[in-house]
Each structure stands twice: as structure tokens, then as C-alpha cells.
Design a protein around this motif. Structure first.
Motif, short mmCIF file in Angstrom:
data_model
loop_
_atom_site.label_atom_id
_atom_site.label_comp_id
_atom_site.label_asym_id
_atom_site.label_seq_id
_atom_site.Cartn_x
_atom_site.Cartn_y
_atom_site.Cartn_z
N THR A 7 0.83 -1.21 0.00
CA THR A 7 0.00 0.00 0.00
C THR A 7 0.87 1.26 0.00
O THR A 7 0.39 2.34 0.34
CB THR A 7 -0.94 0.04 1.22
OG1 THR A 7 -0.16 0.08 2.43
CG2 THR A 7 -1.87 -1.15 1.25
N TRP A 10 -0.27 4.55 -1.19
CA TRP A 10 -1.19 5.35 -0.38
C TRP A 10 -0.37 6.09 0.68
O TRP A 10 -0.28 5.65 1.82
CB TRP A 10 -2.23 4.47 0.29
CG TRP A 10 -3.29 3.92 -0.61
CD1 TRP A 10 -3.39 4.04 -1.95
CD2 TRP A 10 -4.43 3.16 -0.18
NE1 TRP A 10 -4.52 3.40 -2.41
CE2 TRP A 10 -5.17 2.83 -1.34
CE3 TRP A 10 -4.88 2.69 1.05
CZ2 TRP A 10 -6.35 2.08 -1.30
CZ3 TRP A 10 -6.05 1.94 1.10
CH2 TRP A 10 -6.77 1.65 -0.07
N THR A 51 -0.33 11.09 -2.32
CA THR A 51 -1.27 10.44 -3.23
C THR A 51 -2.54 9.95 -2.56
O THR A 51 -3.37 9.31 -3.22
CB THR A 51 -0.59 9.23 -3.89
OG1 THR A 51 -0.09 8.35 -2.85
CG2 THR A 51 0.58 9.64 -4.78
N HIS A 92 -5.92 9.48 -4.20
CA HIS A 92 -6.87 8.45 -3.82
C HIS A 92 -7.64 8.92 -2.60
O HIS A 92 -7.05 9.33 -1.59
CB HIS A 92 -6.15 7.13 -3.51
CG HIS A 92 -7.09 6.05 -3.09
ND1 HIS A 92 -7.56 5.09 -3.97
CD2 HIS A 92 -7.66 5.76 -1.89
CE1 HIS A 92 -8.38 4.27 -3.33
NE2 HIS A 92 -8.45 4.67 -2.06
N GLU A 146 -9.24 2.26 -7.93
CA GLU A 146 -7.93 2.90 -7.80
C GLU A 146 -8.05 4.32 -7.27
O GLU A 146 -7.07 4.89 -6.76
CB GLU A 146 -7.20 2.92 -9.15
CG GLU A 146 -6.84 1.56 -9.70
CD GLU A 146 -8.04 0.88 -10.37
OE1 GLU A 146 -7.99 -0.35 -10.55
OE2 GLU A 146 -9.04 1.59 -10.69
N GLU A 147 -9.26 4.89 -7.35
CA GLU A 147 -9.45 6.30 -6.97
C GLU A 147 -10.25 6.46 -5.68
O GLU A 147 -10.22 7.55 -5.10
CB GLU A 147 -10.17 7.03 -8.10
CG GLU A 147 -9.39 7.05 -9.40
CD GLU A 147 -10.13 7.73 -10.54
OE1 GLU A 147 -11.30 8.14 -10.33
OE2 GLU A 147 -9.56 7.85 -11.63
N SER A 149 -11.83 4.34 -1.99
CA SER A 149 -12.03 3.19 -1.11
C SER A 149 -12.93 3.58 0.04
O SER A 149 -13.16 4.76 0.30
CB SER A 149 -10.68 2.65 -0.59
OG SER A 149 -9.99 3.66 0.14
N GLU A 181 -15.83 -4.35 -7.06
CA GLU A 181 -14.38 -4.19 -6.99
C GLU A 181 -13.93 -3.17 -5.94
O GLU A 181 -12.73 -2.90 -5.82
CB GLU A 181 -13.84 -3.76 -8.37
CG GLU A 181 -14.14 -4.75 -9.49
CD GLU A 181 -13.62 -6.14 -9.17
OE1 GLU A 181 -12.46 -6.25 -8.71
OE2 GLU A 181 -14.37 -7.12 -9.37
N THR A 183 -12.49 -1.44 -2.84
CA THR A 183 -11.65 -1.79 -1.70
C THR A 183 -12.31 -1.32 -0.42
O THR A 183 -12.76 -0.17 -0.31
CB THR A 183 -10.26 -1.15 -1.83
OG1 THR A 183 -9.61 -1.67 -3.00
CG2 THR A 183 -9.40 -1.45 -0.62
N ARG A 205 -9.99 -7.79 -1.54
CA ARG A 205 -10.55 -6.44 -1.61
C ARG A 205 -10.59 -5.78 -0.24
O ARG A 205 -11.31 -4.79 -0.03
CB ARG A 205 -11.96 -6.49 -2.22
CG ARG A 205 -11.95 -6.70 -3.74
CD ARG A 205 -13.29 -7.10 -4.25
NE ARG A 205 -13.64 -8.45 -3.81
CZ ARG A 205 -14.84 -9.02 -3.92
NH1 ARG A 205 -15.83 -8.33 -4.45
NH2 ARG A 205 -15.05 -10.25 -3.49
#
Length: 357
Positions: A7, A10, A51, A92, A146-147, A149, A181, A183, A205
Motif C-alpha cells: 500500500t 497510499w 497520493t 486516492h 484505484e481512486e 475506497s 471491486e 476496496t 478487496r
């Protein structure tokens, strides 16, 4: 050999404008309560090479009726904005319920308000909790994982496996029925300190989240909501062994005094690194040190923590960007209306961690 899930992509902060409706927190953090996340703060993350933004939310911002228990989708415009800003600046966004129906870690704090009900025993609270996340899952189903969660709950108390499955497992499954999908971040039990049950941690996930405020004598030195201390912290830090063990310290054989250093951070985080080694993903959703500690000490501690986490493929988020646990406006009383005033020593540590040093 099990493949490691990293991760480290992140790396960022919490943006906390929506974490509480209590104006008392503005006494401690430079907040613009009710105004939502500011574009300038998101842009600042991108400029720093960060990010990731965790967005702690209080459901009270979005509810109507008795105890704000009826979700008003029109009020989610505040969330729409931060999701859009994240996409615009390549950040993100991880949405988190900091106050959920029936639970808030701060509900007994004199800075916040009590929370009625019990999320872990009351089926009505559990239904409201699942309903909130399903609404967000539907609303943002078009946003790639990806953008965006979903971090289901801030710092849950310790429960048993059955209650965990009822509250968090059923909620995650409800989210995945709408957004397969997406997360889902599951925070550690016992206020974010112990890994979630083993059956959930390796899920492809799921990201397991720990909060890192160790040693407490350094990270919360002279914070107004803890017992005062006249002892100036240092890094590495030596403390009484018994007190350190109560704070999670893992002693070495025959040790009579605790020595908090990089190796000590490695030892206390080992249960989380075991999750990584078993194929799970781990992220530090909160960390930081209160600004009453000398900046050189905070910078040294932060650098040590970053190195330990990086070695195990674990990303991180400071508790705030602007405020006493963050990188800018770290002195109490900073004006939220002013532009951020960054602390150069702390920014240098972050720059090194993200490869810009």
C-alpha cells in the motif's frame, strides 16, 4: 511464497473538515466546519508528492430527523466534492465513518457529543450503518477502485469474531453486491491497535488499517485532552518499562528500561507485518505527533516510522495536513482561513519518504 500486497502508493494525510459537527474541535484544529474539504488542501497534497487522503466523516452532517438517523442524499454533495477533487488532482480518496450510528470513539470526549445506541448490539444501528455504506456504494459505483475506497469505521472497540462479521462483514458484502471491486478498509480492533480477524485480513478487496501513535508519551506530549507532562520527549525515547508495556511496547529479554527506537516500532507492528507476509494488505490510516514536542524530535520519530513501514510495503496517512499532528499550521490557534504555513523540517521528512528528498 505468498505475494506481498503493498500500500506504499497510499501516502498522505487525513483531511478532517467533516469528522465532527462539534465546534469544540475548532479549538484544537484549524477547521472550517461545514465548509467541506478545501481544494487548496487537496492541491497541496499533490504538490508535496502525496497520493492519498483519508476523509473521516460524521454521519450527522448527512442525516435528518431524530438523531439525524435518516440519510438525506442531497447532503452528500460535500462528499461528491472531495471525490471529484481527488480525481482532479490524482489523490486516492478513502471515505471513513468517524461517527457512525451507535458508535464514535470520541463520544465521551468533552470536545464532542454523546452517541446514542450501540452499533455492536443494536440491529437498528447496524441496519443504518449498512444503509449508509450501500448508499455511498451506489452513488460512487462509477468511480474506479484505484481512486476511491471505503474505510468502514474509525477505531472500533474490541469485539468477538461473530460481532465483527455481523457489523463489518455483512456491510462489506453489501457494498460488494453493489460495487464488486470496491476496496474496503477494516480497522483494527481495540481502537485500531489489533489486526482484524484472520478470515478477513487476506481478502483481496480488504485493506487492514492500524493507527500509529506510539510511544504515546511522545506523540501526545502536552495534548490538551491527555494528562499533562513536564518531561520533554526525545527520540529515541527511554521510559519506565511497565508504563511502556501498557502502551504496547514489546520488551527485549532482560530489559529493565524501555527504549523506544526504530527496532521497537518494528516489534510493536509485527502482528500487522505478519498480515502482510500472509498475503494481506496493511495501511496506517492515522499517525502523527502533537506539536508540543520539539520539531526535531517529531521529525526523527516520523522518519523512523516511515522507514519501518516502507520496508514492509505499508503506506500511511498523517492525522491532518493542517494542525498540530500535521505538516502545516501546527501551532494551536492557527487560523483556518489563512493559507497553509508548512513546517520545513517535517516536509523534508515527507519529501524523503516519497522520493523527493
Amino acid at each position: 511464497m505468498t505475494a506481498r500486497r503493498s500500500t506504499v502508493g497510499w501516502r498522505g494525510v487525513n483531511l478532517i473538515e467533516l469528522f465532527s459537527t462539534s465546534v469544540r474541535w475548532a479549538e484544537q484544529f484549524p477547521l472550517r466546519l461545514g465548509q467541506g474539504i478545501q481544494e487548496g488542501d487537496v492541491a497541496a497534497l499533490a504538490e508535496l508528492g502525496l497520493t492519498f487522503a483519508r476523509i473521516p466523516l460524521s454521519y450527522l452532517w448527512f442525516g435528518v430527523g431524530p438523531y439525524a438517523r435518516t440519510l438525506d442524499p442531497s447532503r452528500l454533495a460535500l462528499v461528491d466534492r472531495v471525490v471529484e477533487l481527488g480525481r482532479r488532482y490524482g489523490i486516492h480518496v478513502s471515505l471513513n465513518l468517524h461517527r457512525a450510528p451507535g458508535y464514535c470513539i470520541n463520544s465521551r470526549s468533552h470536545f464532542d457529543t454523546p452517541e446514542p445506541g450501540d452499533l455492536f448490539a443494536d440491529p437498528d444501528c447496524q441496519e443504518l450503518f449498512r444503509g449508509f455504506w450501500v448508499e455511498l456504494a451506489r452513488r460512487y459505483a462509477h468511480i474506479p477502485p484505484e481512486e476511491l475506497s471505503f474505510d468502514l469505521l474509525n477505531e472500533p472497540p474490541e469485539t468477538d469474531d461473530a460481532v465483527f462479521a455481523t457489523v463489518f462483514g455483512r456491510t462489506a458484502e453489501a457494498v460488494w453486491r453493489v460495487s464488486p471491486e470496491r476496496t474496503v478498509v477494516l480497522e483494527g480492533w481495540d481502537a485500531g491497535l489489533r489486526p482484524p480477524p484472520r478470515e478477513w485480513a487476506p481478502h483481496p478487496r480488504v485493506v487492514s488499517s492500524v493507527h500509529l501513535y506510539k510511544p504515546f508519551a511522545l506523540t501526545h506530549h502536552r495534548a490538551p485532552w491527555v494528562a499533562p507532562s513536564d518531561v520533554e520527549p526525545d527520540w529515541p525515547l527511554r521510559t519506565d518499562l511497565a508504563a511502556a508495556v501498557r502502551d504496547g511496547y514489546v520488551p527485549l529479554p532482560d530489559e529493565t528500561e524501555a527504549r523506544w527506537d526504530e527496532a521497537a516500532l518494528e516489534r510493536i507492528l509485527q502482528p500487522w507485518f505478519d498480515v502482510v507476509d500472509a498475503g494481506g494488505a496493511v495501511h496506517v490510516g492515522e499517525m502523527g505527533a502533537y506539536s508540543a514536542a520539539p520539531v526535531a524530535v517529531r521529525a526523527a520519530w516520523l522518519g523512523a516510522a516511515f522507514r519501518v513501514l516502507e520496508a514492509h510495503g505499508v503506506g500511511w496517512a498523517l492525522w491532518n495536513l493542517r494542525g498540530p499532528f500535521g505538516l502545516a499550521d501546527t501551532e494551536p490557534g492557527a487560523d483556518a482561513a489563512d493559507g497553509p504555513r508548512f513546517d520545513r523540517e517535517l516536509v523534508a521528512v515527507v519529501a524523503e519518504a516519497v522520493g523527493r528528498g
